[in-house]
Scaffold this active site. Sequence first.
Site, mmCIF file in Angstrom:
data_model
loop_
_atom_site.group_PDB
_atom_site.id
_atom_site.type_symbol
_atom_site.label_atom_id
_atom_site.label_comp_id
_atom_site.label_asym_id
_atom_site.label_seq_id
_atom_site.Cartn_x
_atom_site.Cartn_y
_atom_site.Cartn_z
ATOM 1 N N SER A 18 3.599 -1.914 10.343
ATOM 2 C CA SER A 18 5.058 -1.989 10.539
ATOM 3 C C SER A 18 5.618 -3.372 10.253
ATOM 4 O O SER A 18 6.538 -3.838 10.933
ATOM 5 C CB SER A 18 5.439 -1.512 11.950
ATOM 6 O OG SER A 18 5.058 -0.167 12.118
ATOM 7 N N GLU A 54 -6.683 4.862 7.785
ATOM 8 C CA GLU A 54 -6.501 6.280 7.437
ATOM 9 C C GLU A 54 -7.748 6.833 6.743
ATOM 10 O O GLU A 54 -8.081 8.005 6.888
ATOM 11 C CB GLU A 54 -5.244 6.449 6.566
ATOM 12 C CG GLU A 54 -3.979 6.248 7.399
ATOM 13 C CD GLU A 54 -2.802 5.675 6.648
ATOM 14 O OE1 GLU A 54 -2.785 5.694 5.404
ATOM 15 O OE2 GLU A 54 -1.868 5.173 7.326
ATOM 16 N N GLY A 69 2.634 2.483 10.694
ATOM 17 C CA GLY A 69 3.566 3.591 10.508
ATOM 18 C C GLY A 69 4.286 4.002 11.782
ATOM 19 O O GLY A 69 4.953 5.033 11.822
ATOM 20 N N ASN A 129 0.874 -1.182 0.000
ATOM 21 C CA ASN A 129 0.000 0.000 0.000
ATOM 22 C C ASN A 129 0.903 1.223 0.000
ATOM 23 O O ASN A 129 1.480 1.586 1.022
ATOM 24 C CB ASN A 129 -0.880 -0.042 1.270
ATOM 25 C CG ASN A 129 -1.670 1.235 1.452
ATOM 26 O OD1 ASN A 129 -1.778 2.055 0.538
ATOM 27 N ND2 ASN A 129 -2.239 1.407 2.640
ATOM 28 N N TRP A 130 1.012 1.844 -1.166
ATOM 29 C CA TRP A 130 1.961 2.958 -1.307
ATOM 30 C C TRP A 130 1.453 4.246 -0.669
ATOM 31 O O TRP A 130 2.197 5.206 -0.559
ATOM 32 C CB TRP A 130 2.243 3.231 -2.785
ATOM 33 C CG TRP A 130 2.882 2.114 -3.544
ATOM 34 C CD1 TRP A 130 3.150 0.826 -3.112
ATOM 35 C CD2 TRP A 130 3.347 2.172 -4.900
ATOM 36 N NE1 TRP A 130 3.741 0.102 -4.114
ATOM 37 C CE2 TRP A 130 3.873 0.895 -5.215
ATOM 38 C CE3 TRP A 130 3.372 3.165 -5.880
ATOM 39 C CZ2 TRP A 130 4.419 0.609 -6.478
ATOM 40 C CZ3 TRP A 130 3.911 2.875 -7.126
ATOM 41 C CH2 TRP A 130 4.423 1.610 -7.414
ATOM 42 N N LYS A 131 0.191 4.284 -0.335
ATOM 43 C CA LYS A 131 -0.437 5.506 0.204
ATOM 44 C C LYS A 131 -0.173 6.671 -0.768
ATOM 45 O O LYS A 131 -0.130 6.440 -1.976
ATOM 46 C CB LYS A 131 0.059 5.772 1.627
ATOM 47 C CG LYS A 131 -0.101 4.515 2.499
ATOM 48 C CD LYS A 131 0.093 4.741 3.952
ATOM 49 C CE LYS A 131 -0.078 3.407 4.683
ATOM 50 N NZ LYS A 131 0.006 3.522 6.128
ATOM 51 N N HIS A 135 -9.347 1.237 4.956
ATOM 52 C CA HIS A 135 -8.078 1.458 5.643
ATOM 53 C C HIS A 135 -8.288 2.429 6.812
ATOM 54 O O HIS A 135 -9.094 3.347 6.715
ATOM 55 C CB HIS A 135 -7.034 1.996 4.668
ATOM 56 C CG HIS A 135 -5.663 2.004 5.247
ATOM 57 N ND1 HIS A 135 -5.224 2.990 6.104
ATOM 58 C CD2 HIS A 135 -4.632 1.121 5.136
ATOM 59 C CE1 HIS A 135 -3.981 2.708 6.480
ATOM 60 N NE2 HIS A 135 -3.602 1.590 5.905
ATOM 61 N N GLU A 156 -5.116 -4.805 10.667
ATOM 62 C CA GLU A 156 -4.083 -3.793 10.854
ATOM 63 C C GLU A 156 -4.352 -3.038 12.150
ATOM 64 O O GLU A 156 -5.118 -2.060 12.154
ATOM 65 C CB GLU A 156 -4.097 -2.801 9.687
ATOM 66 C CG GLU A 156 -3.880 -3.425 8.333
ATOM 67 C CD GLU A 156 -3.327 -2.422 7.334
ATOM 68 O OE1 GLU A 156 -2.235 -2.653 6.818
ATOM 69 O OE2 GLU A 156 -3.984 -1.395 7.092
ATOM 70 N N GLY A 192 2.915 -1.075 4.237
ATOM 71 C CA GLY A 192 2.909 0.351 3.920
ATOM 72 C C GLY A 192 4.317 0.824 3.616
ATOM 73 O O GLY A 192 4.837 0.631 2.513
ATOM 74 N N GLY A 193 4.972 1.437 4.611
ATOM 75 C CA GLY A 193 6.290 2.053 4.409
ATOM 76 C C GLY A 193 7.289 1.157 3.695
ATOM 77 O O GLY A 193 8.004 1.617 2.787
HETATM 78 P P1 PGA Z 1 2.953 0.413 7.601
HETATM 79 O O1 PGA Z 1 1.484 0.603 6.977
HETATM 80 O O2 PGA Z 1 3.501 -0.878 7.052
HETATM 81 O O3 PGA Z 1 3.729 1.616 7.126
HETATM 82 O O4 PGA Z 1 2.807 0.373 9.080
HETATM 83 C C1 PGA Z 1 0.621 -0.488 6.797
HETATM 84 C C2 PGA Z 1 -0.686 0.012 6.205
HETATM 85 O O5 PGA Z 1 -1.119 1.107 6.557
HETATM 86 O O6 PGA Z 1 -1.309 -0.662 5.359
#
Ligand code: PGA
Length: 259
Positions: free
Chosen positions: A216, A100, A176, A9-11, A98, A170, A237-238
Amino acid sequence: MRKRIVAGNWKMHKDLTSAIELCEAVAAALSPEDVENTHVVMAPPAPFLMAASDVLSDCDFVTIAAQNCHQADSGAFTGEMSAAMVASVGADAVILGHSERRQYFGETDALIAQKIKAALAEELVAIYCCGELLADRKSGNYKAVVGAQIEQALFDLTAQELENVVIAYEPVWAIGTGETASPAQAEEVHAFIRSLLAQKFGASVADQVSILYGGSCKPDNARELFACSNIDGGLIGGASLKAADFVAIVKAMRVKDEA
Ligand code: PGA
């Protein structure tokens, strides 16, 4: 065997050039053995979906997902995109719900349930995200929270529709933050989610649903998470923004074949 999936997930990161480079680098770095039993998904920002899907058109082990879609087929919804639009540019899946989206855009389980229906109607796989806040974890209320998210978003589906749903657990406190759920913490919730699905849809249906861990997840902790029996992959994510890290996480899935 349940589908094993590592999804990035590149956001809201990258530009067109670096998005194409990342797709090419990931596809080039994976061997047939790495992806023999693992499906790789990349979810770039919407403007890069078509380019990503073009670049990966000859690569049969990586598919493209959007990060969101609207619940309506079409209409006066400035700035939005429908599930049909997502499908039309070559994406096979869409991430929905998600944390967010819930936190910054006010998405509720009821709204996300509508989006899941819209995605499934266009034959997209819906990657449904759930997970508790830190306060829920601390109070011990996390199963009730996750259970309600699962029930409200998924329990109106038929067993057949559920076949095209992937769940991503998640915990919000791990996204993050560099703080990962321990394998035991993650496995507990994954097993709980599967038990809920079994109660509602039957054990054989529940057994086929892929449940990914997100929060993470990195090259150095992916193996121990993926070794858990109810963890079928990761939503990253990251660490999905760097080809080497993402590829290392995909390779970590081979732990399941070593047992
Ligand atoms: P993260 O994000 O790996 O940066 O913690 C995961 C996500 O939000 O899907």
